[in-house]
Motif scaffolding. Structure first.
Motif: not given
Length: 336
Positions: A145-146, A150-154, A292-297
């Motif tokens: 969740g953090m 921090l990355t603005g992922a929905p 998964l589902g984030l703009p960072v790995q």
């Protein structure tokens, strides 16, 4: 230019490893993982945290590690580059504290910034303590969740990956009542799609995915609840029409066994314990937590801060080593 330097120039460090909660076992297991690496591997690994805490942990376990500021680091020379995030306030060993929770948060934030800036490719996180995190005013349900915030992922998804069994969760750190409310056709579809994309990226051309039922025996025709017939089954049918190789709902008391025997590459679990218990039973020391589902790995250990053995030189870094190896695969660097 050495091979390590060449890889560094092409995309920064393979991994940015955070220290986790400094009152727990995080600094120790990071040091144990670093000392087990070859000089070239250490040169491709960036530590994030307080250098003084890392040095103390290295001294405790008698590890010959040299920590240098990121700006002065030379990739591949065997020294450990550190992106410094200094502790602010007292951090007592083995105890929940706001200063420790704040440092753990700021380490993750710094790691995200490094990846976004192209200085590192995959984040590897040591464990943090949610109570300490909340005491510091950072009200997240954990790393996943953090990182989404921090990355603005929905949205984001928690994958527990192991050699014999991997599970992806429709919901994670919510109450059981809240988890039931999160079982929707849309969320199931998004979870399956995220898992399929990840497995394809890891070299599985046609992933076989099973979706676990929510109720005992998938509701037994509505006797034990209608969510399986009313929500999960239609979601699976729609996914099949889209071309996914997916089956379900399959009763949770058999699906994990079938997957562990090789019938499926991934099980989509409906809530936290449904997916965590079988994976931890089968591969407690080697399961890797992957976001998964984030703009960072990001990969992580699948255990907690272990305050009861913190700063005693007794922590086992096997799980962190597995998380680093998985991260290297994500980064395209190989990993063993």
């Amino acid at each position: 230019m050495t091979e390590a330097q060449s890889k560094f120039e092409r995309g920064g460090y393979e991994t940015a490893i955070t220290m986790g909660d400094p009152a727990g076992i995080g600094p120790e297991i990071v040091c144990r993982a670093l000392v087990a690496m070859s000089p070239a591997e250490r040169g491709r690994s960036l530590a994030v945290g307080d250098p003084a805490i890392y040095r103390r942990a290295a001294e405790m376990i008698e590890a010959e590690l040299e920590f240098v500021p990121l700006e002065m680091a030379t990739p591949g020379d065997g020294r450990v580059a550190v992106a410094e995030v200094a502790a602010e306030g007292e951090v007592p060993d083995g105890r929940i504290g706001a200063a420790a929770g704040d440092l753990a948060f700021r380490c993750v934030k710094r790691a995200v910034e490094l990846v976004q800036a192209g200085r590192a490719r995959v984040i590897v996180t040591a464990p943090l303590n949610k109570a300490a995190l909340h005491a510091a005013g950072h009200h997240y349900d954990g790393h996943t969740g953090m990182l989404a915030a921090l990355t603005g992922a929905p949205s984001s998804f928690m994958l527990l990956a192991s050699e014999r069994l991997s599970t992806l969760h429709v919901s994670t750190h919510v109450s059981l009542r809240g988890a039931i409310e999160r079982v929707t056709e849309r969320r199931i579809a998004e979870t399956v799609a995220a898992g399929h994309a990840h497995l394809v990226s890891m070299g599985i051309e046609a992933p076989r995915i099973a979706v676990a039922g929510l109720n005992p025996h998938c509701g037994e025709g509505g006797i034990f609840g209608d969510e399986d017939e009313r929500i999960i089954a239609p979601a699976v049918r729609a996914l099949c029409r889209r071309g996914f190789d997916v089956q379900g709902p399959i009763s949770a008391d058999t699906v994990f066994y079938r997957a562990s025997r090789g019938e499926f590459d991934l099980v989509v679990a409906q809530y936290h314990d449904q997916g965590h218990i079988p994976v931890k039973l089968i591969a407690f020391d080697t399961t890797v937590n992957v976001s998964l589902g984030l703009p960072v790995q990001r990969t992580s250990v699948d255990h907690g801060t272990a305050f009861d053995i913190a700063w005693q030189g007794r922590a086992d870094a096997t799980n962190l080593g597995a998380a680093i190896a998985y991260a290297r695969r994500l980064a395209g660097g190989g990993g063993s």
